[in-house]
Design a protein around this motif. Structure first.
Motif, PDB file in Angstrom:
ATOM      1  N   ALA A   1      -8.980  31.141  -1.064  1.00  0.00           N
ATOM      2  CA  ALA A   1      -9.261  31.359  -2.367  1.00  0.00           C
ATOM      3  C   ALA A   1     -10.665  31.764  -2.780  1.00  0.00           C
ATOM      4  N   SER A   2     -11.779  30.973  -2.224  1.00  0.00           N
ATOM      5  CA  SER A   2     -12.899  30.996  -2.815  1.00  0.00           C
ATOM      6  C   SER A   2     -13.833  32.184  -2.179  1.00  0.00           C
ATOM      7  N   ALA A   3     -13.314  32.846  -1.373  1.00  0.00           N
ATOM      8  CA  ALA A   3     -13.812  33.714  -0.785  1.00  0.00           C
ATOM      9  C   ALA A   3     -14.635  34.937  -1.743  1.00  0.00           C
ATOM     10  N   ASP A   4     -15.766  35.374  -1.734  1.00  0.00           N
ATOM     11  CA  ASP A   4     -16.571  36.406  -2.480  1.00  0.00           C
ATOM     12  C   ASP A   4     -15.778  37.653  -2.321  1.00  0.00           C
ATOM     13  N   PRO A   5     -15.230  38.389  -3.343  1.00  0.00           N
ATOM     14  CA  PRO A   5     -14.482  39.734  -3.203  1.00  0.00           C
ATOM     15  C   PRO A   5     -14.962  40.707  -2.543  1.00  0.00           C
TER      16      PRO A   5
ATOM     17  N   ALA B   1     -15.800  30.655   0.883  1.00  0.00           N
ATOM     18  CA  ALA B   1     -17.257  30.050   0.461  1.00  0.00           C
ATOM     19  C   ALA B   1     -17.379  28.569   0.674  1.00  0.00           C
ATOM     20  N   ASP B   2     -16.294  28.043   1.342  1.00  0.00           N
ATOM     21  CA  ASP B   2     -16.393  26.446   1.764  1.00  0.00           C
ATOM     22  C   ASP B   2     -16.727  26.127   3.020  1.00  0.00           C
ATOM     23  N   LYS B   3     -17.947  25.855   3.194  1.00  0.00           N
ATOM     24  CA  LYS B   3     -18.547  25.527   4.570  1.00  0.00           C
ATOM     25  C   LYS B   3     -17.451  24.497   5.182  1.00  0.00           C
ATOM     26  N   ALA B   4     -17.338  23.582   4.608  1.00  0.00           N
ATOM     27  CA  ALA B   4     -16.563  22.442   5.059  1.00  0.00           C
ATOM     28  C   ALA B   4     -15.295  22.944   5.717  1.00  0.00           C
TER      29      ALA B   4
END
Length: 449
Positions: free
Chosen positions: A240-244, A361-364
């Motif tokens: 869900a946090s991915a940059d479109p 976008a979440d590295k962890a």
């Protein structure tokens, strides 16, 4: 390279004998042979592409009649998407790599005057069985010569003209070098694969390049170790946090830059909370590129909400088998998942252990995904199409391995090496060592390489 019609046993025995010479040649001799192969192919470009065009013409007729898949026709085309240039570059890249033969990887002093070394050495004789892909001859010949391995190549009938044209050039190049001509052989006799697969006395490793049916057949019909993969079911998890914009570029590249490749995207997993945010952008971009989306119920609703006619025409209902299928075409299976855990479970259950990716976008979360997915390649925010020996800097590759031992992922020079132990002493005997009184103890002192 010999264009041989000899019996499989005679060809394999000749390759074994040649391998003993090849592995003792200095790096300079092997590099000179690679330069000669490259220059010979450059000079023969027009003749080779003309031969390839004859193969393509017959293949297209066969495909039109339903006797050959379109993906094989695509793989056969040596002039497509820079294949010719990549093939030539791969030869020089391999030539310029560090010599892999005879590298010391361990030194241990067992006792005074008793020193152990582990050094790299060639596997021996490789059997390469492949469909289409005429560039495989140059790729394999280059890697084999550089790594000190002999190779026997058996190609499919759909590429006969291309194979013969390339092999003649390589044969002439080897005749001008110190590499034995028998070290690289193209077997032209038809219907001899079962005989070749029975020659475990001479052949040390089989590398299949082709359809999953070919690979499965080989794995089921030989005692020789097999390096390769049956399927390339590559998945990407869209979180869900991915940059479109990033998601669109990466996923479109993974699916459409070369759909017939084994590293092309086949399954897209979409987090529930991304269905109405990021996914519609990705779906629209894929449809614009002509990709059919085989969706489960949730992703179908999301894709069709406010969809353009172009997108709506590309959305169809998925069936269970779609998530276990390597389409190697402009078709993508799409499925909604609740979270990263469900995505990991799906991939580890339905994937082929080739290459899988996460867009987030979440590295962890990305690190967790890459640690948990059981695949030869695990990527974050990048296309699965990077699973390639040339892109990894290996010069070229003999194939992609999903094996759990020896070599995994794109297999270049390092994957064609094994090792041996050398022990140098001065009359040392095992009876002198042990735990009893009066016996010596090993020092096991690690020495610099």
């Amino acid at each position: 390279m010999s264009l041989t019609s000899a019996s499989p046993a005679d060809a394999a025995q000749a390759a074994k004998l040649a391998s003993h010479v090849l592995q003792t040649l200095p790096a300079a001799a092997r590099n000179e042979a690679l330069t000669a192969i490259h220059d010979g192919l450059v000079a023969a470009r027009d003749d080779i592409l003309t031969a390839n065009a004859r193969d393509l013409e017959l293949a297209r007729v066969a495909a039109a009649g339903g006797h050959l898949s379109q993906s094989l026709v695509s793989r056969l085309d040596l002039g497509k998407k820079g294949k010719w240039e990549d093939m030539l570059k791969g030869i020089l890249d391999v030539r310029d790599l560090e010599d892999p033969v005879g590298r010391v990887t361990l030194r241990t002093r067992l006792d005074d005057g008793l020193e152990l070394e582990r050094i790299t050495c060639p596997i021996g004789v490789l059997l390469i069985i492949f469909e289409a892909r005429p560039e495989v001859i140059a790729n394999i010949a280059s890697l084999a010569v550089k790594s000190g391995n002999a190779a026997i190549l058996k190609g499919g009938k759909e590429s006969t003209e291309s194979f013969i044209a390339i092999s003649r050039v390589i044969s002439a190049a080897l005749e001008s070098s110190r590499v034995p001509n028998g070290a690289i052989q193209l077997v032209t006799t038809r219907d001899i694969i079962p005989e070749l697969l029975a020659l475990d006395r001479y052949i040390d490793l089989v590398i299949p390049r082709g359809s999953n049916e070919l690979v499965r057949y080989i794995k089921d019909n030989t005692k020789i170790p097999v390096l390769g993969h049956a399927d390339g079911i590559c998945s990407t998890f869209l979180e869900a946090s991915a940059d479109p914009l990033l998601a669109v570029e990466v996923i479109v590249d993974a699916k459409t830059s070369y759909p017939a490749a084994c590293n092309a995207l086949e399954t897209l997993l979409v987090q529930d909370s991304a269905l109405t945010t990021v996914f519609p952008h990705v779906a629209a971009a894929l449809a614009a590129k002509g990709v059919e989306l085989r969706c489960d119920a949730k992703t179908k609703v999301a894709a069709l909400t406010n969809a353009s006619p172009e997108l709506a025409a590309k959305v169809v209902d998925a069936v269970d088998t779609d998530y276990d299928t390597e389409f190697i075409a402009s078709i993508l299976a799409v499925k909604a998942v609740a979270d990263v855990d469900e995505a990991i479970l799906h991939i580890n259950t339905h994937g082929s252990k080739h290459t899988d990716a996460i867009i987030t976008a979440d590295k962890a979360l990305a690190e967790r995904f890459m640690a948990s997915v059981d695949a030869a390649g695990v990527y974050w925010n990048t296309s699965t199409r990077f699973a390639d020996g040339m892109r990894y800097g290996f010069g070229t590759e003999v194939g992609i391995s999903t094996n759990k031992i020896h070599s995994r992922g794109p297999v270049g020079l390092e994957g064609l090496m094994i090792y041996k132990y050398k022990l140098r002493g001065n009359g040392h005997i095992t009876a002198a060592y042990g735990e009893a009184e009066g016996q010596k103890r090993f020092k096991h002192e690690q020495l610099p390489l």
